[in-house]
Motif scaffolding. Structure first.
Motif, PDB file in Angstrom:
ATOM      1  N   GLN A  58       1.108  -1.237   0.816  1.00  0.00           N
ATOM      2  CA  GLN A  58       0.102  -0.131   0.062  1.00  0.00           C
ATOM      3  C   GLN A  58       1.145   1.309   0.139  1.00  0.00           C
ATOM      4  O   GLN A  58       2.050   1.278   0.095  1.00  0.00           O
ATOM      5  N   PRO A  59       0.252   2.060  -0.718  1.00  0.00           N
ATOM      6  CA  PRO A  59       0.981   3.742  -0.104  1.00  0.00           C
ATOM      7  C   PRO A  59       1.315   4.024   1.028  1.00  0.00           C
ATOM      8  O   PRO A  59       1.097   3.914   1.835  1.00  0.00           O
ATOM      9  N   SER A 111       8.132   5.257  -3.470  1.00  0.00           N
ATOM     10  CA  SER A 111       8.665   6.267  -2.890  1.00  0.00           C
ATOM     11  C   SER A 111       8.254   7.077  -3.674  1.00  0.00           C
ATOM     12  O   SER A 111       9.562   6.781  -4.947  1.00  0.00           O
ATOM     13  N   THR A 112       7.926   8.050  -4.555  1.00  0.00           N
ATOM     14  CA  THR A 112       8.554   9.220  -5.685  1.00  0.00           C
ATOM     15  C   THR A 112       9.256   9.605  -5.391  1.00  0.00           C
ATOM     16  O   THR A 112      10.743  10.406  -6.479  1.00  0.00           O
ATOM     17  N   GLY A 113      10.177   9.947  -4.083  1.00  0.00           N
ATOM     18  CA  GLY A 113      11.106  10.945  -3.834  1.00  0.00           C
ATOM     19  C   GLY A 113      12.244   9.579  -4.756  1.00  0.00           C
ATOM     20  O   GLY A 113      13.062  10.494  -4.710  1.00  0.00           O
ATOM     21  N   TYR A 114      12.617   8.370  -3.790  1.00  0.00           N
ATOM     22  CA  TYR A 114      13.412   7.847  -5.012  1.00  0.00           C
ATOM     23  C   TYR A 114      13.476   7.082  -6.081  1.00  0.00           C
ATOM     24  O   TYR A 114      14.200   6.506  -6.311  1.00  0.00           O
ATOM     25  N   THR A 115      12.716   7.526  -6.961  1.00  0.00           N
ATOM     26  CA  THR A 115      12.788   7.862  -8.370  1.00  0.00           C
ATOM     27  C   THR A 115      12.580   8.288  -9.367  1.00  0.00           C
ATOM     28  O   THR A 115      12.850   9.275  -9.195  1.00  0.00           O
ATOM     29  N   SER A 116      13.025   8.332 -10.422  1.00  0.00           N
ATOM     30  CA  SER A 116      13.603   9.329 -11.953  1.00  0.00           C
ATOM     31  C   SER A 116      13.272   8.860 -12.830  1.00  0.00           C
ATOM     32  O   SER A 116      13.647   7.224 -13.120  1.00  0.00           O
ATOM     33  N   ARG A 117      12.151   9.393 -13.948  1.00  0.00           N
ATOM     34  CA  ARG A 117      12.089   8.771 -14.628  1.00  0.00           C
ATOM     35  C   ARG A 117      13.479   8.712 -16.041  1.00  0.00           C
ATOM     36  O   ARG A 117      13.997   9.354 -16.116  1.00  0.00           O
ATOM     37  N   VAL A 118      12.952   7.486 -16.457  1.00  0.00           N
ATOM     38  CA  VAL A 118      14.709   7.242 -17.382  1.00  0.00           C
ATOM     39  C   VAL A 118      13.818   7.881 -19.239  1.00  0.00           C
ATOM     40  O   VAL A 118      12.900   6.192 -19.745  1.00  0.00           O
ATOM     41  N   ASN A 175      -0.199   7.389 -11.959  1.00  0.00           N
ATOM     42  CA  ASN A 175      -1.129   6.642 -10.669  1.00  0.00           C
ATOM     43  C   ASN A 175      -0.141   6.896  -9.630  1.00  0.00           C
ATOM     44  O   ASN A 175       1.283   6.054  -8.777  1.00  0.00           O
ATOM     45  N   VAL A 176      -0.021   8.353  -8.214  1.00  0.00           N
ATOM     46  CA  VAL A 176       0.319   8.224  -7.657  1.00  0.00           C
ATOM     47  C   VAL A 176      -0.210   8.967  -6.723  1.00  0.00           C
ATOM     48  O   VAL A 176      -1.259   8.960  -6.936  1.00  0.00           O
ATOM     49  N   SER A 177       0.205   8.759  -5.625  1.00  0.00           N
ATOM     50  CA  SER A 177      -1.326   8.136  -4.527  1.00  0.00           C
ATOM     51  C   SER A 177       0.055   8.697  -2.813  1.00  0.00           C
ATOM     52  O   SER A 177       0.503   7.644  -2.335  1.00  0.00           O
ATOM     53  N   GLY A 178      -0.172   9.677  -2.252  1.00  0.00           N
ATOM     54  CA  GLY A 178       0.142  10.680  -1.670  1.00  0.00           C
ATOM     55  C   GLY A 178       1.707  10.441  -0.763  1.00  0.00           C
ATOM     56  O   GLY A 178       2.644  10.030  -0.391  1.00  0.00           O
TER      57      GLY A 178
END
Length: 116
Positions: free
Chosen positions: A62-63, A104-111, A84-87
């Motif tokens: 879960q998020p 966590s979006t804080g640890y992803t970087s789009r390629v 598709n992002v939540s919190g």
């Protein structure tokens, strides 16, 4: 087609299938231990590849909560719908873990570019 392009095609197809199935049948996903996607996950608008930018990043059911499915490390890649992002968490498919979940979006970087 070269081998690298074939691999990318297979990964994108697997991600789209996983996201669509998870969103279409959350009850079935729960009964098999798979992560249930949020409402609307079956209508994927695009699929992007994301690189993990930290070590020991948790992969959640879960998020930001629930069960930790595994850990990611710098350089691991996942795929998911950019919307598709939540919190502060992104719903993704991980080939490394063979399932979908939240990171966590804080640890992803789009390629690169996203496939539409």
């Amino acid at each position: 087609m070269n081998v690298q392009r074939i691999r990318k095609t297979v990964v994108v197809a697997a991600a789209v299938s996983a996201l669509a199935l998870a969103g279409a049948a959350p009850a079935a996903a729960a009964s098999t231990g798979q992560s249930a996607a949020p409402a609307g996950a079956g209508s994927v608008t695009a699929v992007c590849t994301y690189r993990i930018t930290g070590d020991g990043v948790r992969f959640w059911t879960q998020p930001g909560s629930g069960t930790v499915l595994g850990l990611f490390y710098v350089g691991d890649t996942v795929t998911g719908d950019p919307n598709n992002v939540s919190g502060g968490y992104r719903f993704v498919y991980s080939g490394k873990h063979g399932r979908s979940g939240w990171v966590s979006t804080g640890y992803t970087s789009r390629v690169g570019l996203c496939a539409e």
